[in-house]
Design a protein around this motif. Structure first.
Motif, PDB file in Angstrom:
ATOM      1  N   ALA A  87       0.846  -1.436   0.107  1.00 27.20           N
ATOM      2  CA  ALA A  87       0.234  -0.369  -0.099  1.00 27.20           C
ATOM      3  C   ALA A  87       1.358   1.431  -0.136  1.00 27.20           C
ATOM      4  O   ALA A  87       0.507   2.299  -1.158  1.00 27.20           O
ATOM      5  CB  ALA A  87      -0.975  -0.281   1.553  1.00 27.20           C
ATOM      6  N   LEU A  88       1.551   1.277   0.773  1.00 28.68           N
ATOM      7  CA  LEU A  88       2.828   2.499   0.578  1.00 28.68           C
ATOM      8  C   LEU A  88       3.677   2.504  -0.449  1.00 28.68           C
ATOM      9  O   LEU A  88       3.381   4.139  -0.710  1.00 28.68           O
ATOM     10  CB  LEU A  88       3.959   2.481   1.773  1.00 28.68           C
ATOM     11  N   ARG A  89       3.730   1.496  -1.320  1.00 29.23           N
ATOM     12  CA  ARG A  89       4.157   2.291  -2.020  1.00 29.23           C
ATOM     13  C   ARG A  89       2.706   2.511  -3.763  1.00 29.23           C
ATOM     14  O   ARG A  89       2.966   2.994  -4.852  1.00 29.23           O
ATOM     15  CB  ARG A  89       4.545   0.483  -3.299  1.00 29.23           C
ATOM     16  N   LYS A  90       1.526   1.767  -3.619  1.00 35.92           N
ATOM     17  CA  LYS A  90       0.728   1.568  -4.460  1.00 35.92           C
ATOM     18  C   LYS A  90       0.097   3.379  -4.316  1.00 35.92           C
ATOM     19  O   LYS A  90      -0.774   4.345  -4.771  1.00 35.92           O
ATOM     20  CB  LYS A  90      -0.558   0.697  -4.382  1.00 35.92           C
ATOM     21  N   TRP A  91       0.151   4.068  -2.775  1.00 37.69           N
ATOM     22  CA  TRP A  91      -0.633   4.971  -2.134  1.00 37.69           C
ATOM     23  C   TRP A  91       0.268   5.887  -1.470  1.00 37.69           C
ATOM     24  O   TRP A  91      -0.543   6.149  -0.261  1.00 37.69           O
ATOM     25  CB  TRP A  91      -1.821   4.473  -1.424  1.00 37.69           C
ATOM     26  N   PRO A  92       1.081   6.773  -2.105  1.00 38.08           N
ATOM     27  CA  PRO A  92       1.960   7.521  -1.485  1.00 38.08           C
ATOM     28  C   PRO A  92       1.518   8.807  -0.929  1.00 38.08           C
ATOM     29  O   PRO A  92       0.946   8.979  -1.011  1.00 38.08           O
ATOM     30  CB  PRO A  92       3.321   7.221  -2.728  1.00 38.08           C
TER      31      PRO A  92
END
Length: 258
Positions: A190-195
């Motif tokens: 998620a941190l990479r998908k929704w930074p």
């Protein structure tokens, strides 16, 4: 034929025909000298499809219900080792480290804790920060709010009916709750998908382990997997898969990979 049961979840099974556990099980099938087949299931039915029995869990105790045909031979889907699950399946050696974290949208006034170096103190600080907030959870999984006594901490627990992969969008876009708990693999994706749209406040659990699940009667298959995994890991091939699907994981759990 090795029938691999799995649920599309994080980067273990992407839903696009690949994933960490898909590639791992393909290699295991090659090791056994058999064909590989992926069988998609759901979190509600995953263990049922493996053991061939419906069941209920009440206060941590499992009661078996009606039997039905098993659909697969092995369950590999980022499955966390939980005490109630150990009553009805046998796990392999640990294959992946994890932990459950507390998250909020980036614009929330709740701020990340300052780690103390003591996990129990950190968990207490995190629980204090969730008091009075609605917290999205997923029963029957490692994100079950009762496992971490969230209601006792003053949180308003909200059960999520959808898929694990949909929990973060449900909070940051659809406002189903003010916050959520989520395990590390999904957080890393998620941190990479929704930074810059979510914040990690801190842990709500101690470090946990994920592993592959087998029917309790399949002792030989489990033994073969453990032998395969030891060799696959020592060869460096498993490390390559981890870097492919979860870059940065070794920095989160250095003790696991030591």
């Amino acid at each position: 034929m090795l029938r691999h049961l799995g649920v599309p979840y994080a980067n273990f099974i992407t839903g696009r025909g690949d994933g960490l556990d898909v590639e791992l099980m393909e290699r295991f099938a090659e090791y056994l000298g058999v064909n590989y087949k992926f069988i998609e299931t759901t979190w509600e039915n995953a263990i049922v499809d493996l053991i061939g029995n419906r069941f209920t869990v009440e206060e941590g105790q499992v009661r078996l219900l009606a039997s039905q045909p098993a659909k697969g031979d092995i369950l590999a889907s980022g499955l966390t080792v939980l005490p109630w699950r150990e009553q009805i399946v046998d796990y392999s050696v640990p294959t992946f480290p994890t932990q459950v974290w507390f998250l909020v949208p980036a614009d929330s006034p709740v701020q990340p804790i300052r780690p103390s170096g003591k996990i129990e103190k950190d968990i207490a600080l995190v629980k204090r920060s969730m008091a009075g907030l609605t917290v999205l959870v997923k029963g029957g999984t490692c994100l079950d709010g009762t496992l971490y006594h969230l209601a006792e901490a003053g949180a308003e627990v909200v059960e999520f009916p959808g898929l694990l992969n949909e929990m973060i969008p449900a909070v940051i876009f659809h406002k189903h709750a003010q916050s959520l708990i989520l395990d590390v693999p999904d957080v890393l994706v998620a941190l990479r998908k929704w930074p810059e749209q979510i914040k990690v406040i801190g842990p709500v659990s101690r470090e946990q382990e994920m592993a592959v699940a087998f029917r309790k009667s399949d002792k030989e298959l489990r033994k073969n997997f453990n032998l395969f995994f030891q060799r696959f890991n020592e060869s460096g091939a498993y490390g390559e898969l981890l870097r492919k699907y979860y870059p940065g994981l070794t920095y989160c759990f250095p003790r696991f990979f030591k």
